[in-house]
Design an enzyme around this catalytic site. Structure first.
Site, PDB file in Angstrom:
ATOM      1  N   ASP A   1      -5.908   2.747  -3.842  1.00 27.44           N
ATOM      2  CA  ASP A   1      -7.213   2.442  -3.040  1.00 27.44           C
ATOM      3  C   ASP A   1      -7.403   3.829  -2.327  1.00 27.44           C
ATOM      4  O   ASP A   1      -8.386   3.999  -1.736  1.00 27.44           O
ATOM      5  CB  ASP A   1      -7.418   1.413  -2.165  1.00 27.44           C
ATOM      6  CG  ASP A   1      -6.325   1.308  -1.090  1.00 27.44           C
ATOM      7  OD1 ASP A   1      -5.400   2.038  -1.052  1.00 27.44           O
ATOM      8  OD2 ASP A   1      -6.403   0.428  -0.182  1.00 27.44           O
TER       9      ASP A   1
ATOM     10  N   ASP B   1      -1.903   6.243  -3.613  1.00 23.39           N
ATOM     11  CA  ASP B   1      -0.832   5.521  -2.865  1.00 23.39           C
ATOM     12  C   ASP B   1      -0.484   4.383  -3.732  1.00 23.39           C
ATOM     13  O   ASP B   1      -0.806   4.442  -4.709  1.00 23.39           O
ATOM     14  CB  ASP B   1      -1.329   5.100  -1.500  1.00 23.39           C
ATOM     15  CG  ASP B   1      -2.456   4.004  -1.514  1.00 23.39           C
ATOM     16  OD1 ASP B   1      -3.092   4.116  -2.354  1.00 23.39           O
ATOM     17  OD2 ASP B   1      -2.726   3.314  -0.572  1.00 23.39           O
TER      18      ASP B   1
ATOM     19  N   ASP C   1      -1.220   1.253  -4.186  1.00 21.83           N
ATOM     20  CA  ASP C   1      -2.099   0.554  -4.838  1.00 21.83           C
ATOM     21  C   ASP C   1      -3.344   1.096  -5.010  1.00 21.83           C
ATOM     22  O   ASP C   1      -4.461   0.486  -5.508  1.00 21.83           O
ATOM     23  CB  ASP C   1      -2.493  -0.775  -3.794  1.00 21.83           C
ATOM     24  CG  ASP C   1      -3.203  -0.482  -2.176  1.00 21.83           C
ATOM     25  OD1 ASP C   1      -2.899   0.726  -2.030  1.00 21.83           O
ATOM     26  OD2 ASP C   1      -3.696  -1.404  -2.112  1.00 21.83           O
TER      27      ASP C   1
ATOM     28  N   SER D   1       0.808  -0.975  -0.066  1.00 26.64           N
ATOM     29  CA  SER D   1       0.231   0.020  -0.055  1.00 26.64           C
ATOM     30  C   SER D   1       0.818   1.255  -0.081  1.00 26.64           C
ATOM     31  O   SER D   1       1.501   1.502  -1.094  1.00 26.64           O
ATOM     32  CB  SER D   1      -1.014  -0.060   1.283  1.00 26.64           C
ATOM     33  OG  SER D   1      -1.877   0.957   1.011  1.00 26.64           O
TER      34      SER D   1
HETATM   35 MG    MG Z   1      -3.425   1.514  -0.133  1.00 27.84          MG
END
Ligand code: MG
Length: 455
Positions: free
Chosen positions: A240, A236, A238, A94
């Site tokens: 999300d 960020d 990934d 992440s």
């Molecule tokens: Mg993330």
């Protein structure tokens, strides 16, 4: 050994996280989820391939076929898991720096596993694995087109015309992460003119660290000014999460963006779900419309559990999340999604400049400090110091996760992180000096306790 923290497994590659552990986690997850097929995806990290191979190997060894879907944002894997009704393994750390990697587990409904399910996987990890015979092991296949179908789902879910008609220029900083492969095309398909920085996928993260905090977003602020953009968007690693820069090139605090999005979403009798570090701005938004606020420990799995419990009790939760840019719109999907969050913010920007959209929520100051520890004794002494501070103060104390000391007009929270060896201290007040003073008082007490152990 407890290897699952609040967001799955996370560690420094080769030190606190090894491919061997990834094999074990995948074996345990494959067994607990009783899957005959699972999807494996990754973000852009250098070590992603190695952990994808390890996870695929673990799954195959317990008889589970593997769909390798490549580099995609976590919400894209979740969309794939939901549409194929298969569980998923996301190889990502992440927002952590490049030396980290980790594993998030997704259920066949496309939702991150709850802490109860993670507990079952954890228990299974320590049991003997019953492996499949040679003629029953799983097989891997490469699946193409997951990013494209994710973008199509996103487009179908947002008010494309409203955004396109506003003729918006967006500056995008995906931070070399997985969003670099999806958000530029998505925002362009929404009808935006898109300018990018740090947009090559690169797991060494040469332009900036994956955590989209203010200090990392200088390139994006400069790009907004240079291109006269209406909005800056940062993800960020990934993708999300989404953080924003307004049209003047100023950083938008995560809490202010969350409050603006929540204000557009919440009605009377709705419930807003957030974590114990919730900003007073969100509490104010909920109060104003007559909605309630439900607080959980920090970590998306707790928020997901609360949303599900409230929904089961007949409550409506149109928006939930945290002030770090990780926001849920449960009417769309029970997942945080940086691209979807950006699109919802663009709907606000279609009506008024970004700075005006967040202005009503700009009147608080947040400070935050991370205090590292090197041993379990240090951690224990630091937590005890926070407890003493809580006991001695005249604040209302909430111990859902760490200690939140609420003074009515301001609050301070101290808690050990679920993913890193740090105690985090957060404070918020209308005056910056008061927020700083509240934070400093706790920081001093905690560092004194740490020093006591180190002496
Ligand atoms: Mg993330």
């Amino acid at each position: 050994m407890e290897i699952f923290g609040s967001s799955g497994v996370r560690g420094i590659v080769g030190e606190t996280l090894t491919p061997g552990e990834a094999v074990q986690v995948a074996q345990a997850a494959g067994a607990v989820l009783d899957a005959d097929r699972a999807a494996v995806a990754r973000d852009t990290r250098r070590t992603g391939d190695m952990f994808v191979d390890a996870a695929a190997s673990g799954l195959a060894s317990v008889g589970c076929d593997v769909d390798k879907v490549g580099i995609v944002p976590t919400p894209a894997l979740q969309a794939y898991c939901e549409s194929e009704a298969v569980p998923g393994v996301m190889v990502t750390a992440s927002h952590n720096p490049p030396e980290f990697n980790g594993i998030k587990l997704v259920g066949s409904d496309g939702v991150e596993l709850t802490s109860d399910d993670l507990g079952r996987v954890e228990t299974r990890l320590h049991a003997d694995q019953s492996l499949a015979g040679w003629d029953e092991t799983g097989e891997s296949r490469r699946v193409e087109g997951v990013r494209r179908s994710y973008r199509e789902q996103l487009l179908a879910a947002v008010d494309r015309e409203r955004v396109a008609d506003a003729d918006v220029t967006v500056a995008l900083d995906p931070g070399h992460g997985a969003g670099a492969l999806t958000s530029p095309e998505f925002l362009a398909a929404l009808g935006c003119t898109v300018k990018t920085v740090n947009a090559q996928p690169d797991g060494r993260f040469p332009g900036r660290n994956p955590e989209p905090v203010e200090s990392a977003l200088g390139d994006l602020r400069a790009l907004v000014r240079a291109t006269d953009a209406d909005l800056g968007v940062a993800h960020d690693g990934d993708a999300d999460r989404a953080m924003f820069v307004d049209e003047t090139g100023s950083h938008v605090e995560g809490a202010a963006a969350f409050a603006a999005l929540a204000a557009a979403e919440l009605g009377a009798d709705d419930t807003l779900v957030s974590a114990v570090n919730v900003s007073q701005r969100l509490v104010d938004v909920a109060d104003r419309v007559g909605a309630s606020v439900e607080l959980t420990p920090i970590g998306s799995t707790y928020i997901i559990t609360a949303i599900r419990e409230l929904a089961a009790a007949g409550e409506t939760v149109p928006v939930a999340g945290e002030s770090n840019g990780g926001i849920f719109f449960p009417g769309y999907r029970l997942a945080r999604d940086g691209a979807y969050t950006a699109a919802r913010f663009l709907e606000l920007v279609a009506e008024r400049p970004a700075s005006e959209a967040v202005a009503p929520y700009d009147d608080y100051h947040n400070v935050r400090e991370n205090l590292t520890y090197e041993s379990e004794q240090e951690r224990a002494a630091m937590v005890e110091a926070v407890q003493t501070e809580a006991d001695e103060s005249d604040a209302v104390v909430d111990t859902t996760d760490g200690y939140r000391l609420d003074f009515g007009d301001a609050w301070v929270l101290a808690r050990p992180s679920g993913t890193e060896p740090v105690v985090r201290v957060y404070a918020e007040a209308r005056e910056e000096s008061r927020a700083s003073a509240l934070c400093a008082r706790v920081v001093e007490r905690v560092t004194d306790a740490r020093a006591g152990v180190r002496r």
